[in-house]
Design a protein around this motif. Structure first.
Motif, PDB file in Angstrom:
ATOM      1  N   SER A  98       0.820  -1.314  -0.116  1.00  0.00           N
ATOM      2  CA  SER A  98       0.181  -0.014  -0.110  1.00  0.00           C
ATOM      3  C   SER A  98       0.773   1.223   0.149  1.00  0.00           C
ATOM      4  N   ALA A  99       2.231   1.169   0.522  1.00  0.00           N
ATOM      5  CA  ALA A  99       2.902   2.238   0.419  1.00  0.00           C
ATOM      6  C   ALA A  99       3.966   2.407  -0.824  1.00  0.00           C
ATOM      7  N   GLY A 100       3.425   1.623  -1.756  1.00  0.00           N
ATOM      8  CA  GLY A 100       4.126   1.758  -3.081  1.00  0.00           C
ATOM      9  C   GLY A 100       5.535   1.153  -3.414  1.00  0.00           C
ATOM     10  N   GLY A 101       5.870   0.657  -2.469  1.00  0.00           N
ATOM     11  CA  GLY A 101       7.200   0.075  -2.188  1.00  0.00           C
ATOM     12  C   GLY A 101       7.772  -0.667  -3.159  1.00  0.00           C
ATOM     13  N   ASP A 102       8.898  -0.545  -3.708  1.00  0.00           N
ATOM     14  CA  ASP A 102       9.548  -1.180  -4.717  1.00  0.00           C
ATOM     15  C   ASP A 102      11.419  -1.263  -4.548  1.00  0.00           C
ATOM     16  N   PHE A 103      11.910  -2.167  -5.190  1.00  0.00           N
ATOM     17  CA  PHE A 103      13.173  -2.228  -4.824  1.00  0.00           C
ATOM     18  C   PHE A 103      14.067  -0.866  -5.308  1.00  0.00           C
ATOM     19  N   ALA A 222      21.575  -5.936 -11.108  1.00  0.00           N
ATOM     20  CA  ALA A 222      22.773  -5.281 -11.204  1.00  0.00           C
ATOM     21  C   ALA A 222      22.709  -4.152  -9.994  1.00  0.00           C
ATOM     22  N   LEU A 223      21.311  -3.666  -9.996  1.00  0.00           N
ATOM     23  CA  LEU A 223      21.062  -2.412  -8.994  1.00  0.00           C
ATOM     24  C   LEU A 223      21.167  -2.986  -7.496  1.00  0.00           C
ATOM     25  N   SER A 224      20.990  -4.403  -7.313  1.00  0.00           N
ATOM     26  CA  SER A 224      20.959  -4.984  -6.021  1.00  0.00           C
ATOM     27  C   SER A 224      22.101  -5.187  -5.491  1.00  0.00           C
ATOM     28  N   PHE A 225      23.239  -5.230  -6.272  1.00  0.00           N
ATOM     29  CA  PHE A 225      24.808  -5.414  -6.065  1.00  0.00           C
ATOM     30  C   PHE A 225      25.546  -4.064  -5.492  1.00  0.00           C
ATOM     31  N   TYR A 226      24.814  -2.773  -5.970  1.00  0.00           N
ATOM     32  CA  TYR A 226      25.309  -1.461  -6.169  1.00  0.00           C
ATOM     33  C   TYR A 226      25.356  -1.022  -4.367  1.00  0.00           C
ATOM     34  N   PRO A 227      24.470  -1.722  -3.419  1.00  0.00           N
ATOM     35  CA  PRO A 227      24.845  -1.580  -2.041  1.00  0.00           C
ATOM     36  C   PRO A 227      26.026  -1.765  -1.573  1.00  0.00           C
ATOM     37  N   HIS A 228      26.591  -2.616  -2.220  1.00  0.00           N
ATOM     38  CA  HIS A 228      28.080  -3.057  -1.868  1.00  0.00           C
ATOM     39  C   HIS A 228      28.930  -1.789  -1.889  1.00  0.00           C
ATOM     40  N   LEU A 229      28.798  -1.108  -3.101  1.00  0.00           N
ATOM     41  CA  LEU A 229      29.490   0.543  -3.391  1.00  0.00           C
ATOM     42  C   LEU A 229      29.161   1.292  -2.383  1.00  0.00           C
ATOM     43  N   LEU A 230      27.894   1.398  -1.719  1.00  0.00           N
ATOM     44  CA  LEU A 230      27.489   2.306  -0.796  1.00  0.00           C
ATOM     45  C   LEU A 230      27.919   2.038   0.639  1.00  0.00           C
ATOM     46  N   ASP A 262      11.286 -13.222  -5.091  1.00  0.00           N
ATOM     47  CA  ASP A 262      12.119 -12.316  -6.022  1.00  0.00           C
ATOM     48  C   ASP A 262      12.419 -10.925  -5.357  1.00  0.00           C
ATOM     49  N   LEU A 263      11.643 -10.404  -4.509  1.00  0.00           N
ATOM     50  CA  LEU A 263      12.051  -8.955  -4.227  1.00  0.00           C
ATOM     51  C   LEU A 263      12.718  -9.272  -2.804  1.00  0.00           C
ATOM     52  N   GLU A 264      12.430 -10.478  -2.180  1.00  0.00           N
ATOM     53  CA  GLU A 264      13.092 -10.736  -0.745  1.00  0.00           C
ATOM     54  C   GLU A 264      14.694 -11.206  -1.274  1.00  0.00           C
ATOM     55  N   ARG A 265      14.933 -11.840  -2.235  1.00  0.00           N
ATOM     56  CA  ARG A 265      15.957 -12.191  -2.629  1.00  0.00           C
ATOM     57  C   ARG A 265      17.082 -11.085  -2.675  1.00  0.00           C
ATOM     58  N   LEU A 266      16.683 -10.001  -3.473  1.00  0.00           N
ATOM     59  CA  LEU A 266      17.194  -8.529  -3.817  1.00  0.00           C
ATOM     60  C   LEU A 266      17.459  -7.756  -2.589  1.00  0.00           C
ATOM     61  N   ILE A 267      16.487  -7.945  -1.466  1.00  0.00           N
ATOM     62  CA  ILE A 267      16.385  -7.180  -0.124  1.00  0.00           C
ATOM     63  C   ILE A 267      17.448  -8.041   0.657  1.00  0.00           C
ATOM     64  N   ASP A 291      17.353 -21.235   6.874  1.00  0.00           N
ATOM     65  CA  ASP A 291      16.984 -22.536   6.471  1.00  0.00           C
ATOM     66  C   ASP A 291      17.995 -22.963   5.268  1.00  0.00           C
ATOM     67  N   SER A 292      18.720 -23.825   5.536  1.00  0.00           N
ATOM     68  CA  SER A 292      19.613 -24.358   4.229  1.00  0.00           C
ATOM     69  C   SER A 292      18.538 -25.046   3.076  1.00  0.00           C
ATOM     70  N   ALA A 293      17.278 -25.295   3.616  1.00  0.00           N
ATOM     71  CA  ALA A 293      16.261 -25.598   2.353  1.00  0.00           C
ATOM     72  C   ALA A 293      15.835 -24.855   1.445  1.00  0.00           C
ATOM     73  N   LEU A 294      16.410 -23.346   1.811  1.00  0.00           N
ATOM     74  CA  LEU A 294      15.859 -22.248   0.829  1.00  0.00           C
ATOM     75  C   LEU A 294      17.112 -22.029  -0.264  1.00  0.00           C
ATOM     76  N   GLN A 295      18.278 -23.037  -0.405  1.00  0.00           N
ATOM     77  CA  GLN A 295      19.045 -22.838  -1.305  1.00  0.00           C
ATOM     78  C   GLN A 295      18.677 -22.592  -2.738  1.00  0.00           C
ATOM     79  N   GLY A 296      18.990 -21.773  -3.621  1.00  0.00           N
ATOM     80  CA  GLY A 296      18.444 -21.573  -4.694  1.00  0.00           C
ATOM     81  C   GLY A 296      17.185 -20.610  -4.766  1.00  0.00           C
ATOM     82  N   HIS A 297      16.519 -20.311  -3.514  1.00  0.00           N
ATOM     83  CA  HIS A 297      15.587 -19.297  -3.583  1.00  0.00           C
ATOM     84  C   HIS A 297      16.141 -17.970  -3.342  1.00  0.00           C
ATOM     85  N   LEU A 298      17.230 -17.973  -2.523  1.00  0.00           N
ATOM     86  CA  LEU A 298      17.792 -16.689  -2.025  1.00  0.00           C
ATOM     87  C   LEU A 298      19.494 -17.116  -2.066  1.00  0.00           C
TER      88      LEU A 298
END
Length: 895
Positions: A98-103, A222-230, A262-267, A291-298
């Motif tokens: 409802s807040a219009g949030g995106d990555f 690619a944008l999700s990796f830029y926080p490393h630069l930050l 998908d969004l959780e993986r980016l965050i 949880d190791s069972a999420l390998q591949g999802h995150l």
């Protein structure tokens, strides 16, 4: 009138934040900390999770305010424990749909928070400009910030800082003509130069991964990796400008679900790439990142990657880290030191308000002239109804204001479930999870198989997902470990459910029948389940049968098993409304609930109340014959306890003639009636055919001790106790032992002390009021003749009268007569005799007055109808000898 967004307590959560910040600051300022280490385990996350409406967003906002300005910190939170430098930089991001949030918005918010430093962040800004020009061609950054609502006092400064970073880069890279040109032209030239001159680029930005990130396609990934630069830019700030971001991510449940991460993986990638920032995440569910069972999802999973998020994973508590290592995005495990995972838990369930907090919240939420607008009585009603859920309190406040416009709100107005609670509960559940939730709401407690069966699901996955939700609470020691939050359960069952997949009345009835049958199968199919499982199944089964008008089914056999041990655990959770209060019994289930709950409650109520309730049950005639006889039998017992001999005899005779399961017990009841009437020969003769089912050996002891033959009575009670042990009947064992202690207390005080101790041990965990009174009376007899006994008699006299058990009152008065006879207190002894005569006015217990005379060496003034087994004189002699022996015993000073 004033209103206020009251914030109540949450001191425990603040302490968790303070502890996390203290540890985080120590870690990031340590000499060995390396912001570019992409393999080390991450300890920069703190999670608060809880049911919708519990106050997570309020807590998140309050934390942001308290970290930004100490004046806004609640006084009860106290002073912070971390150093003043580096400065904390709180950044709150609401991820709600409802807040219009995106990555994109998340990344820009992080950068905007740093705009207040009034300096360019070259590595990040160059990458950001490239991404922006590629994905938002022709749209200025400042226009997007305005349109997206990201307007702040630093928003206007950010474009200038980005432009400055590009200009400085153009100069450092010696790009002729680029300085002063349009942003897009400069950005393109800088990026090309960085690609062509990597060494110069590293010198420019100092970040070895900048060139590689600029090589990648400038998409969302690619944008999700830029926080490393930050993170790198933050790490290289001069000491005077040093900051440590505290990123508060609220409404995390809106980042996706278990099938779309998908969004959780980016965050998650942002959190991993910014180890120098502390992330405080609030959402409905705990993070599953460990949880190791999420390998591949995150990208990063397992307890080795997130050791402080793994406390809820059983294997992670005992297995070495290296054996549980998760994976990074390249498929390799993050580095870890061998050894067990730390037990520190950074995933904290936000609990309900205490009753005191609820009252405080309501008192401060609405005020008039400085006084609470909601009165004390009404606040108590709302508090009890809320189960501590803040959302319910808010909804109740709104309802109060709505009603107040036309009339004065009353307590009955808040016996109400709000549709908003349904919406908040169901909105992020899958259809299958909602199906299981509705089925589980029928049950006080459940496990995965029980909920799955009740929901008619063919697979357990929805139930397994449901139990991870914060509104499902866990008690691992209970027969079924899970139960729904009280308000959520009530709302699901009672509120107006307008969802598309809502259940019909038939759906609810079918689910109730499935749950009922599943409980029955669990009770009958669990060898060694014992009384704990029996009582648990009865409580839930009785409630289901009563509320949904089901047949008795397995409840009949369960009810007989329940009464067989004479233990009487409370069945209050399934108790129906008191028929004496005006609600009539309508079904067999109603009657059985009232029958069993009355049998349990009689241990805490006057026997007249028991008679009233059981009379209602028997008069209704709703039970099948065998259970009807159960009600009649226990009604007759209660009538006997009150001295209603004729009524008791009719009931006992009816049950005995019926030949059912309680016929032996009813024949024993008839023997007791004969004994209490003083007809010992008839009682003794009838007792010979009782056998074990009729508790013959205990009955023989009951007949023998009034004759003063304590040794033979003690032997009979010992035999009865042994039989009870052999048959596993705990209540009978305790009762027989209590009677043995009582008779031995007359003859051997020292031996009686051990017998009393054993009786008390056997009563542990049992709810047998009459037997407990017998043990305490035995202690009076054991101490007869000693100082201080009179006060104990008076206390116990009050308790026996409150119980309404004439047998207990008579036994106590007989003990009092023995005490006074031993002391030679004729006046007190005469008073005890008078009380015994009063108790015998109904015709029973007349032999007690005779025994009291015998104790004092007297004969009754008037003859009684007592028929002894032998002549009266031997009985007189034995009772008088018990008194003189005790007197001699006390006079020798051996006690």
């Amino acid at each position: 009138m004033g209103t206020d967004e009251a914030f109540t307590n949450r001191q425990g959560q603040w302490q968790a934040v303070a502890d996390a910040l203290t540890g985080h600051l120590a870690a990031v300022t340590a000499p060995g900390f390396d912001v570019q280490d992409l393999e080390a385990a991450r300890r920069n996350v703190l999670v608060f999770h809880g049911v919708g409406g519990i106050g997570k967003s309020t807590l998140s906002r309050k934390l942001e305010a308290a970290l930004a300005d100490t004046a806004l910190r609640p006084a009860q939170w106290g002073e912070p424990t971390w150093p003043a430098s580096p400065r904390l930089l709180p950044v709150r991001i609401d991820l709600a749909r409802s807040a219009g949030g995106d990555f994109e918005r998340l990344v820009l918010t992080l950068r905007l928070a740093l705009a207040g430093l009034d300096r360019a962040l070259p590595a990040f800004d160059i990458a950001l400009v490239r991404y922006w020009e590629h994905n938002h061609p022709g749209e200025p950054l400042e226009e997007y910030l305005r349109r997206a609502g990201l307007v702040s006092r630093f928003a206007k400064a950010l474009p200038g800082q980005v432009q400055s970073a590009l200009s400085e880069a153009a100069q450092a890279l010696a790009l002729p003509g680029a300085v002063g040109s349009a942003v897009g032209h400069v950005a393109g030239a800088v990026v090309r130069a960085v690609r062509e001159r990597r060494t110069t680029a590293r010198a420019l930005a100092g970040c070895p991964r900048l060139a590689d990130l600029l090589e990648a396609e400038p998409d969302l990934d690619a944008l999700s990796f830029y926080p490393h630069l930050l993170a790198y830019e933050i790490d290289r700030l001069p000491a005077k400008d040093a900051v440590v971001p505290v990123v508060l991510l609220d409404t995390f449940e809106d980042t996706g679900d278990r099938t779309n991460r998908d969004l959780e993986r980016l965050i998650q990638r942002v959190v991993w790439l910014m180890p120098n920032a502390l992330f405080v995440i609030t959402g409905r569910s705990r993070l599953q990142w460990a949880d190791s069972a999420l390998q591949g999802h995150l990208d990063y999973t397992g307890p080795a990657a997130w050791p402080q998020l793994a406390a809820h994973i059983p294997a992670a508590r005992t297995t070495p880290v290296t054996a549980l290592a998760g994976t990074g995005p390249d498929g390799t495990a993050p580095s870890a030191v061998p050894g067990p995972v730390p037990v520190a838990d950074r995933q904290i369930l936000i609990g309900d308000f205490s009753p005191e907090d609820c009252d405080d919240y309501l008192a401060r939420r609405l005020t008039t002239n400085g006084q609470p607008l909601i009165g004390n009585e009404l606040r108590q009603v709302i508090t009890a109804r809320s189960h501590g859920l803040p959302l319910f309190l808010d909804l109740a406040v709104m309802r109060f204001l709505e009603i107040r416009r036309t009339r004065t709100p009353e307590p009955a107005d808040f016996d109400h479930d709000f549709p908003a609670l349904i919406a908040r509960t169901l909105q992020d559940l899958t259809p299958d999870e909602r199906h299981v939730l509705r089925a589980a709401s029928l049950l006080d407690a459940f496990d995965v198989p029980l909920a799955t069966t009740a929901a008619a699901m063919t697979h357990q996955a929805p139930a397994l997902r449901l139990i991870e939700r914060p509104f499902v609470r866990e008690n691992p020691l209970a027969p079924w470990p899970y139960h729904l939050h009280g308000v959520v359960r009530s709302a699901v069952r009672r509120a107006d459910d307008q969802s598309d997949d809502r259940w019909s009345d038939q759906d609810w009835a079918s689910a109730a029948l499935r749950a009922f049958d599943a409980l029955g199968r669990q009770w009958t199919g669990t060898p060694g389940g014992g009384r704990r499982l029996l009582v648990a199944c009865l409580r839930q089964g009785l409630a289901l049968a009563r509320n949904h008008r089901l047949g008795l089914g397995w409840l009949t056999d369960a009810a007989w098993t329940y009464v067989s041990d004479s233990v009487w655990e409370p069945l209050a959770p399934a108790a129906a409304a008191d028929p004496g209060g005006g609600q009539a019994l309508a079904t067999a289930a109603d009657a059985l609930v009232e029958l069993l709950s009355t049998l349990a409650r009689r241990q805490h109520e006057h026997r007249s109340r028991t008679v009233q309730r059981l009379s209602t049950v028997t008069a209704a005639g709703l039970l099948p014959d065998d259970l009807q006889h159960m009600a009649v039998y226990y009604l007759a017992k209660a009538q006997r306890d009150l001295g209603h001999r004729l009524d008791s005899r009719r009931g006992m005779q009816l049950v005995a003639d019926g030949g059912g399961r309680l016929a032996p017990a009813a024949r024993r009841g008839l023997v007791h009636l004969a004994r209490l009437a003083g007809d010992f020969p008839a009682a003794h003769q009838a007792a010979q055919g009782l056998g074990w089912k009729g508790r013959q050996r205990r009955v023989e002891g009951d007949i023998l001790w009034p004759h003063g033959d304590m040794a033979a009575a003690a032997d009979a009670y010992l035999a009865a106790r042994t039989q009870a042990e052999q048959h596993g009947v705990a209540g009978e064992r305790a009762t027989s032992q209590a009677q043995r202690a009582f008779v031995l207390a007359f003859t051997d005080p020292e031996a009686a002390a051990d017998e009393i101790d054993l009786a008390e041990q056997l009563l542990t965990g049992l709810d047998l009021r009459a037997t407990a009174l017998t043990v305490r009376t035995a202690a009076i007899v054991r101490d007869a003749g000693l100082d201080g006994v009179d006060d104990r008699i008076q206390v116990l006299r009050t308790e026996t009268a409150a119980a309404g058990i004439v047998a207990a009152q008579a036994a106590l008065e007989l003990a009092a007569a023995f005490h006074h006879a031993v002391r030679g207190d004729d006046a007190a002894h005469a008073a005890a005799q008078a009380r015994l005569r009063d108790l015998a006015r109904g015709g029973d217990y007349a032999h007690y007055t005779d025994i009291a005379h015998f104790m004092a060496g007297q004969h009754p003034d008037t003859s009684t109808a007592v028929r002894w087994l032998d002549a009266e004189e031997p009985v007189h002699t034995r009772w008088r000898a018990l008194v003189t022996t005790r007197q001699a015993h006390l006079n020798t000073g051996t006690r």
